[in-house]
Design an enzyme around this catalytic site. Structure first.
Site, PDB file in Angstrom:
ATOM      1  N   HIS A  32       0.839  -1.200   0.000  1.00 49.65           N
ATOM      2  CA  HIS A  32       0.000   0.000   0.000  1.00 49.65           C
ATOM      3  C   HIS A  32       0.876   1.252   0.000  1.00 49.65           C
ATOM      4  O   HIS A  32       0.662   2.175  -0.792  1.00 49.65           O
ATOM      5  CB  HIS A  32      -0.906  -0.029   1.231  1.00 49.65           C
ATOM      6  CG  HIS A  32      -1.620   1.255   1.517  1.00 49.65           C
ATOM      7  ND1 HIS A  32      -2.961   1.441   1.282  1.00 49.65           N
ATOM      8  CD2 HIS A  32      -1.178   2.443   2.038  1.00 49.65           C
ATOM      9  CE1 HIS A  32      -3.308   2.670   1.622  1.00 49.65           C
ATOM     10  NE2 HIS A  32      -2.238   3.291   2.097  1.00 49.65           N
ATOM     11  N   GLU A  33       1.868   1.283   0.876  1.00 50.37           N
ATOM     12  CA  GLU A  33       2.744   2.462   0.960  1.00 50.37           C
ATOM     13  C   GLU A  33       3.582   2.626  -0.307  1.00 50.37           C
ATOM     14  O   GLU A  33       3.799   3.742  -0.777  1.00 50.37           O
ATOM     15  CB  GLU A  33       3.653   2.350   2.190  1.00 50.37           C
ATOM     16  CG  GLU A  33       2.918   2.373   3.519  1.00 50.37           C
ATOM     17  CD  GLU A  33       2.058   3.614   3.683  1.00 50.37           C
ATOM     18  OE1 GLU A  33       2.433   4.689   3.163  1.00 50.37           O
ATOM     19  OE2 GLU A  33       0.997   3.512   4.331  1.00 50.37           O
TER      20      GLU A  33
END
Length: 302
Positions: free
Chosen positions: A144-145
């Site tokens: 996600h990051e």
């Protein structure tokens, strides 16, 4: 030769929103500086120097300042082999260069990414997150990051937030810097000087709302891209549920320290008390995120 794009799923909706937000923020910026130049005619060189200097500082140093403020400490593969191994797998899946890897000493379970580009990117996980998540869950969070880096929305959010910061600074200058006292009298510009705090407040409010709208969408986009890249939306959903549940057990003092950096985090840190501030949250609700991941899981299973 330019490097090929990463394997993260492109998001035209995110791209369109980033372009629109940057255009509107830029338009506000031009109008705002124009009003200042008209009101403070004799001070225009100072205004241009200050605004230009702040913009450069915001673009070049804000990511480092944010990382420092959140306590990120860069670690080597020997110091954090599991964290580096997870990042290595995501980079291989996404065909991306490896970012700097960092750990923040905090019991608040969270992660964030900073950086203007892939070359300057840094991905950080807190000790609280590393202690609580299983390997597949951690991979989902870090994917996600990394999608924020791949989609370049970290840089866009950094630039988009600049005008709000500038508006707040100019408001203080107008109220306590003595500009109004030195230019009032019979000068018509004095009336405009009195309006500067009001104009600054309006500009700040508009830029605040624009960045919050973009921020909520980009979090959904990052969830979607991470789920598609790893092929395990259930692992990301499990991490979201676990981290969200653990937030209620974190001391309020620790959550308050983390709240100023919510826009960077995987999941926002909120104190136990509900507040109207959630209406202007940097993140979509947990229900929205889990519902999207559930739909992706259904699609992938077909």
């Amino acid at each position: 030769m330019p490097r090929a794009r990463s394997r993260y799923a492109p998001d035209r909706g995110l791209t369109g929103r980033m372009v629109t937000t940057m255009f509107l923020i830029g338009l506000l910026y031009v109008v705002f500086v124009g009003v200042l130049l008209a009101a403070l005619r004799g001070s225009w060189p100072i205004i241009l120097i200050i605004t230009g200097g702040l913009f450069i500082a915001q673009f070049w140093f804000s990511d480092r300042i944010a990382a420092y403020g959140m306590g990120a400490r860069e670690v080597t593969p020997e110091q954090a082999p599991e964290l580096h191994g997870t990042i290595d797998r995501i980079c291989a899946l996404a065909d991306m260069p490896k970012p700097k890897v960092a750990i923040a000493e905090s019991d608040v379970p969270n992660a964030f990414a900073t950086g203007r580009s892939e070359k300057t990117a840094l991905v950080c996980a807190t000790t609280g997150l590393l202690r609580r998540l299983e390997p597949e869950e951690l991979e989902g969070v870090l994917a996600h990051e990394m999608s924020h880096v791949a989609h370049r929305d970290v840089a866009v959010m950094t630039i988009a937030s600049f005008l709000g910061v500038l508006a707040g600074i100019i408001t203080r200058i107008a109220l306590w810097g003595g500009f109004a006292r030195s230019r009032l009298g019979n000068d018509p510009a004095g009336i405009l000087l009195l309006l500067i705090p009001l104009i600054s407040a309006v500009v700040y409010a508009i830029s605040f709302l624009l960045t919050r709208l973009l921020s909520r969408y980009r979090e959904l986009s990052a969830d979607r891209a991470a789920a598609l890249l790893t092929g395990r939306p259930s692992a990301l959903a499990s991490a979201l549920t676990k981290v969200s549940g653990q937030m209620a057990r974190i001391p309020t003092e620790d959550l308050r320290k983390a709240e100023p950096y919510n826009a960077f985090y995987f999941l926002p840190a909120f104190s136990a008390k509900e507040s109207i501030g959630r209406i202007f949250s940097t993140h979509p609700t947990l229900e929205q995120r889990l519902d999207q991941l559930s739909r992706i899981s259904t699609d992938l299973s077909r």
